[in-house]
Design a protein around this motif. Structure first.
Motif, PDB file in Angstrom:
ATOM      1  N   ARG A 150       0.824  -1.202   0.000  1.00  0.00           N
ATOM      2  CA  ARG A 150       0.000   0.000   0.000  1.00  0.00           C
ATOM      3  C   ARG A 150       0.861   1.256   0.000  1.00  0.00           C
ATOM      4  NH1 ARG A 150      -4.797  -1.955   4.194  1.00  0.00           N
ATOM      5  NH2 ARG A 150      -6.271  -2.610   2.547  1.00  0.00           N
ATOM      6  N   SER A 169      -2.269  -2.020  -5.904  1.00  0.00           N
ATOM      7  CA  SER A 169      -2.031  -2.965  -4.808  1.00  0.00           C
ATOM      8  C   SER A 169      -3.329  -3.628  -4.366  1.00  0.00           C
ATOM      9  CB  SER A 169      -1.359  -2.245  -3.635  1.00  0.00           C
ATOM     10  OG  SER A 169      -0.081  -1.771  -4.008  1.00  0.00           O
ATOM     11  N   GLU A 170      -4.415  -2.854  -4.259  1.00  0.00           N
ATOM     12  CA  GLU A 170      -5.683  -3.431  -3.821  1.00  0.00           C
ATOM     13  C   GLU A 170      -6.167  -4.488  -4.813  1.00  0.00           C
ATOM     14  OE1 GLU A 170      -6.754  -2.805  -0.799  1.00  0.00           O
ATOM     15  OE2 GLU A 170      -5.172  -1.311  -0.573  1.00  0.00           O
ATOM     16  N   CYS A 197      -6.399  -6.991   4.862  1.00  0.00           N
ATOM     17  CA  CYS A 197      -6.881  -5.882   4.024  1.00  0.00           C
ATOM     18  C   CYS A 197      -8.066  -5.160   4.660  1.00  0.00           C
ATOM     19  CB  CYS A 197      -7.287  -6.404   2.647  1.00  0.00           C
ATOM     20  SG  CYS A 197      -5.907  -6.867   1.582  1.00  0.00           S
ATOM     21  N   ARG A 227      -6.306   1.259   9.095  1.00  0.00           N
ATOM     22  CA  ARG A 227      -5.250   0.527   8.416  1.00  0.00           C
ATOM     23  C   ARG A 227      -3.912   0.737   9.134  1.00  0.00           C
ATOM     24  NH1 ARG A 227      -6.203   1.852   1.972  1.00  0.00           N
ATOM     25  NH2 ARG A 227      -8.054   0.529   1.674  1.00  0.00           N
TER      26      ARG A 227
END
Length: 201
Positions: free
Chosen positions: A115, A126-127, A182, A187
């Motif tokens: 990320r 990345s996601e 995730c 986060r």
């Protein structure tokens, strides 16, 4: 490799050595080898027929439209390298942890790292890469017995050796861990995870 090492240095840590990347000379699975001080990667041609079949299923279930060979390279030779480097970090930090914590922590590090340091274009975001990795078809069923459904961590710790001999079961766990990592809110940052593995003095 250099970027991950630099990110650890930027967190104020001074590792005793810099890990290397080595290519296995025979059948293997990608892993961190502390004796070699290296992340060991395995070329596609050394995979067993069962492993190649597993990658065919992974590519079919995946969301990036990759061939089995490219799916293998994307996941094991790129995306999961920071996961293996997290195991290096755990070793140099001398942190006593159980198997579940070691693996989940490595996946959290991998997610936070990508990320904050996404692959350059034309690579997927990345996601999207996390989604591609964690996707699975109907054939990949949970290896967790009903009595452990609410305690998958416990089952993993007790049965980790057996799960490692069951690639589909182990893959189910790794995909589940990445989805869970995730979904964490807030986060965690890469630096906060390094701090949790290797607390500052």
């Amino acid at each position: 490799m250099d970027q991950f090492y630099g990110a650890v240095i930027a967190c104020g840590r001074t590792p005793p050595f810099k890990p290397q990347v080595r290519v296995s000379a025979g059948p293997s699975v990608p892993h961190y080898d502390h004796e070699q001080a290296a992340v060991v990667l395995c070329p596609w041609e050394f995979l067993s027929p069962a492993q190649k079949a597993g990658m065919e299923a992974s590519a079919k279930a995946g969301t990036l439209g990759l061939s089995p060979t490219d799916q293998y390279g994307e996941i094991f030779n790129e995306l999961l390298v920071p996961h293996e480097l997290a195991h290096w970090l755990q070793m140099v930090a001398f942190k006593p942890i159980d198997r579940w914590t070691a693996e989940y922590e490595a996946n959290r590090i991998m997610v936070a790292y990508w990320r904050e340091h996404p692959a350059p274009a034309p690579a997927a975001s990345s996601e999207d890469r996390f989604i591609n990795f964690s996707a699975h078809g109907p054939g990949l069923t949970s290896p967790v017995p009903a009595e452990f459904e609410d305690r998958p961590e416990t089952y993993f710790n007790v049965n980790s050796d057996a799960l490692e001999q069951n690639p589909r079961g182990y893959a189910w766990y790794q995909k589940m861990m990445v989805r869970r990592a995730c979904a964490e809110r807030p986060r965690p940052t890469f630096s906060s995870l390094v701090e949790s593995i290797w607390p500052s003095a």
